[in-house]
Scaffold this active site. Structure first.
Site, PDB file in Angstrom:
ATOM      1  N   ASP A  76      -0.527 -16.657 -10.208  1.00  0.00           N
ATOM      2  CA  ASP A  76      -0.614 -17.491 -11.402  1.00  0.00           C
ATOM      3  C   ASP A  76      -1.184 -16.612 -12.528  1.00  0.00           C
ATOM      4  O   ASP A  76      -1.647 -15.485 -12.307  1.00  0.00           O
ATOM      5  CB  ASP A  76      -1.446 -18.757 -11.158  1.00  0.00           C
ATOM      6  CG  ASP A  76      -1.099 -19.853 -12.166  1.00  0.00           C
ATOM      7  OD1 ASP A  76      -0.448 -19.541 -13.183  1.00  0.00           O
ATOM      8  OD2 ASP A  76      -1.471 -21.016 -11.950  1.00  0.00           O
TER       9      ASP A  76
HETATM   10  C1  BGC Z   1      -0.302 -22.408 -14.887  1.00  0.00           C
HETATM   11  C2  BGC Z   1       1.010 -22.353 -14.136  1.00  0.00           C
HETATM   12  C3  BGC Z   1       2.101 -21.792 -15.003  1.00  0.00           C
HETATM   13  C4  BGC Z   1       1.678 -20.453 -15.571  1.00  0.00           C
HETATM   14  C5  BGC Z   1       2.732 -19.810 -16.442  1.00  0.00           C
HETATM   15  C6  BGC Z   1      -0.611 -21.126 -15.621  1.00  0.00           C
HETATM   16  O1  BGC Z   1      -1.686 -21.285 -16.487  1.00  0.00           O
HETATM   17  O2  BGC Z   1      -1.333 -22.709 -13.974  1.00  0.00           O
HETATM   18  O3  BGC Z   1       1.349 -23.632 -13.682  1.00  0.00           O
HETATM   19  O4  BGC Z   1       3.287 -21.674 -14.268  1.00  0.00           O
HETATM   20  O5  BGC Z   1       0.504 -20.636 -16.335  1.00  0.00           O
HETATM   21  O6  BGC Z   1       2.954 -20.510 -17.607  1.00  0.00           O
END
Ligand code: BGC
Length: 720
Positions: free
Chosen positions: A262
């Site tokens: 993530d």
């Molecule tokens: C979130 C994810 C997301 C990623 C990319 C993160 O802050 O937890 O769900 O896919 O950002 O945008």
């Protein structure tokens, strides 16, 4: 098909490692002095950027095409970049938030919406979406419950699988389709006290039975990628958690899926205090099978050193790079690096009348009629309508994380009602604000006046759309500000009032429920929210959503969920009443929720006439047929989600008081009677036992229908 082995052989180690990095598009658009700051922040050099394998957070097809073209011109290996983004509930035409989709209990409808999103997003340059999010949730304080389908593991898994299949369509190499990424592995939704990014501490049986099954369902459905979560799970952050990433994912599930961290989660290992430098962070994440590092730079900076020091072999890096190249190849990027995207195609695909019609239908199917003392549907013959409240003429109802969806393209409730009953006079009065600190009541007088003059009042209340979603937890989950007071004043002025609420989470609206005769929960319904609300209020559509997450009476009841265990001192002996299985009552609000999982009213009257089992005892290799007969005892056509529940009465582990084991959404003509069939098989009765195995145990089970708080026709079934 590209000869990937040959390609890999010609790559330098730096080029290979570059494929394992993913960064924001701004690094690739800006140049000169503008780029120095962001580059330093990301810990990268301009040279590093040349080899980066994938990008997130770009704007549109034009940007994607520009970046890709420029990249391919300078890349000696001609390896296209891969463009990834979150398409959560639509790209430009927005459908209801996932928590609302869960309430539709309709995987076909969700698939239809997903196909639409896929076409819009693919035309606009997206190749991979970070969807589905299948985090299991029980705590309405957590803002990201809006991205989940709710508190039911079976439902979450089926909805996740439906989205994966719909995005992938007839193959991810085809221009209209996207590759998918299941997230957030694992148990991100179990954050303590609903505070985002918080610690998760769960027993193995709770994890296995409630939290993990939906991720597994997505692996089984053939998801292309997996994203470990931000949270610490039982002491170790997910991306560094070898029990999770190696034992469960690889060994037990045999999942050979491409893993992406993530956002900055590898960097955050330092904040968690698991390591004290980026090199060790990179080492831990890579060792645990994280192939792509999103937005931090541990791999680009230190993987080479780690190989030189013998911590990893180049063959291990090759294996990870190969997985990235394989995805690009499966997407057909070596043949068409734009995957069919172009500004012209984007303009033609987005926000079409067909797409608007689809999301309008979806918004109506997902809405849940929480209360109706007979006031709804309103007659279309009314002359004067007062639409009152902070959401009366408010475009901000598409919901959090709506990609390229725009508030100004969203239909408000006022606009929806005006279009639905063109001969009526419709006035909209805000009355008060929707923020927690909006305490100004000076708008009440105008609202009361308008209510008095109108035939009917539609009271539009709720929480702002940025009160849910990532990072947006709430400690109070009632209507913010003075909205309850507004409702009370308006009701005194005109009792012909129905409330419509907009929210990204279950709200503790006990006070409102005592004020108004009807409450229609639209969640955050998306682009056609106001039109769908009008369709439901005036009876053009019949409400059919059922809650996929429990509404508590008070925030202090959180976490609250239907499939809980029995205590040793239940409040009531009845087996069919959930939430009475708890011991002592909360002083003031008791144990019962305001509206339970499965609750949702209709303009039809569905009478559950009978439930029969083909046999009252069965062996593990037999199947039991369940028949449920339901009569639509009304003159209104409608849909009902028929649910099948079981309870294991005696087992070596305490078992939930109810568990949903099957469901089907069925349409009934006025007056129609139908018999719905389900099959019970032994695996549906299994649980995670103390010997760390999924097993069923012979004995007595209760089989019921209805919904969690109102089970009916309970029959006994013995597993021999
Ligand atoms: C979130 C994810 C997301 C990623 C990319 C993160 O802050 O937890 O769900 O896919 O950002 O945008």
């Amino acid at each position: 098909m590209k000869d990937l082995k040959k390609l890999l052989e010609q790559m330098t180690l730096e080029e290979k490692i570059g494929q394992l990095g993913q960064y924001n598009a701004n690094l690739f658009i800006q140049s000169g002095a503008d780029i120095t700051g962001p580059l330093t922040q990301a810990g990268l050099s301009e040279e590093d950027l040349k080899h980066v394998g994938s990008i997130l957070n770009f704007k549109n097809a034009e940007e994607v095409c520009t970046i890709q073209k420029r990249h391919l011109e300078q890349d000696r290996n001609k390896i296209p970049m891969c463009f990834m983004m979150d398409v959560i509930h639509g790209y430009r035409t927005i459908y209801p938030i996932p928590l609302a989709l869960g309430c539709s209990f309709d995987t076909d409808m969700v698939a239809e919406c997903t196909r639409m999103a896929s076409k819009e997003a693919a035309a606009s340059g997206i190749q991979v979406t970070f969807t589905p999010m299948v985090d299991y949730v029980r705590d309405a304080r957590w803002g990201r419950v809006m991205e989940s389908c709710g508190e039911e593991p079976l439902l979450n898994g089926l909805m996740g699988a439906a989205q994966i299949k719909a995005f992938q369509g007839d193959g991810i190499d085809k221009p209209d389709n996207l590759a998918t990424c299941v997230k957030h592995f694992a148990a991100y939704g179990g954050a303590e006290a609903g505070r985002d990014y918080n610690t998760v501490e769960l027993s193995e049986h709770t994890l296995r039975e409630f939290y993990l099954p939906a991720y597994k369902a997505c692996i089984d459905a053939g998801v292309d990628m997996l994203m470990p979560s931000f949270n610490v799970l039982n002491g170790v952050p997910a991306v560094a958690n070898s029990w999770l990433m190696k034992k469960i994912l690889k060994e037990e599930w045999g999942a050979d899926v491409l893993v992406i961290s993530d956002y900055n989660a590898v960097g955050e290992l330092l904040k968690h205090g698991i390591v004290d430098n980026m090199k060790d962070a990179a080492k831990l994440a890579f060792d645990n099978g994280c192939h792509i590092e999103m937005c931090s730079s541990g791999y680009i900076k230190y993987l080479k050193e780690l190989i030189e020091e013998g911590v990893f072999t180049e063959a291990q890096v090759d294996e990870a790079v190969m997985k990235v190249l394989e995805l690009k190849d499966r997407l057909g990027l070596f043949e068409d690096p734009y995957h069919g995207a172009s500004p012209e195609k984007e303009a033609a695909a987005c926000l079409t009348p067909e797409n608007r019609a689809l999301v309008r239908k979806a918004a109506a199917e997902c809405a849940v009629l929480l209360k109706n003392d007979g006031i709804l549907p309103f007659s279309e013959d009314v002359k004067k309508v007062a639409v009152i409240g902070p959401f009366a003429d408010n475009h901000a109802i598409k919901g959090f994380w709506a990609c390229q969806g725009r508030d100004e393209e969203t239909v408000t409730v006022k606009e929806g009602i005006e279009a639905a009953i063109p001969n009526a006079e419709v006035v909209a009065i805000k009355g008060c604000g929707d923020q927690w600190d909006d305490l100004d009541k000076s708008g009440f007088d105008r609202a009361v006046m308008a209510a008095k003059e109108a035939d009917i009042v539609v009271l539009c209340l709720g929480e702002p759309q940025n009160y849910s979603g990532e990072g947006n937890s709430r400690g109070d989950i009632d209507l913010p500000g003075v909205q309850n007071e507004l409702a009370e004043e308006v009701m005194k002025a005109n009792p012909n009032t129905a409330a419509v609420i907009f929210t990204g989470r279950p709200l503790a609206i006990t006070r409102l429920s005592k004020t108004v005769p009807a409450i229609l929960n639209m969640w955050f319904p998306g682009t056609e929210g106001g039109s769908a609300a009008a369709d439901l209020l005036f009876g053009k559509m019949n409400p059919s959503g059922k809650l996929s997450m429990t509404f508590p009476q008070a925030v202090g009841q959180c976490p609250i969920y239907y499939n809980h265990l029995m205590t040793g001192r239940p409040k009531a002996p009845e087996m069919d009443l959930i939430h009475k299985g708890y011991a002592s009552n909360y002083i003031g609000c008791g144990n019962l929720p305001l509206y339970s999982f499965g609750h949702g009213l209709s303009y039809s009257n569905f009478v559950y006439e009978d439930l029969t089992l083909s046999q009252d005892a069965f062996t593990a290799d037999e199947k039991v047929t369940v028949k449920i007969t339901i009569h639509n005892d009304s003159d209104v056509k409608g849909k009902e989600t028929v649910m099948l529940y079981m309870r294991d009465l005696v087992a070596s582990n305490a078992r939930p008081i109810q568990q949903l084991i099957a469901f089907e959404k069925v349409e009934f003509e006025a007056g129609e009677r139908k018999t719905i069939e389900f099959t019970i098989e032994e695996p549906m009765l299994r649980f995670w036992n103390n010997e760390h195995k999924f097993v069923s145990e012979p004995g007595l089970f209760h089989i019921s229908t209805g919904y969690a708080d109102h089970l009916v026709h309970t029959k006994e079934l013995v597993l021999k």
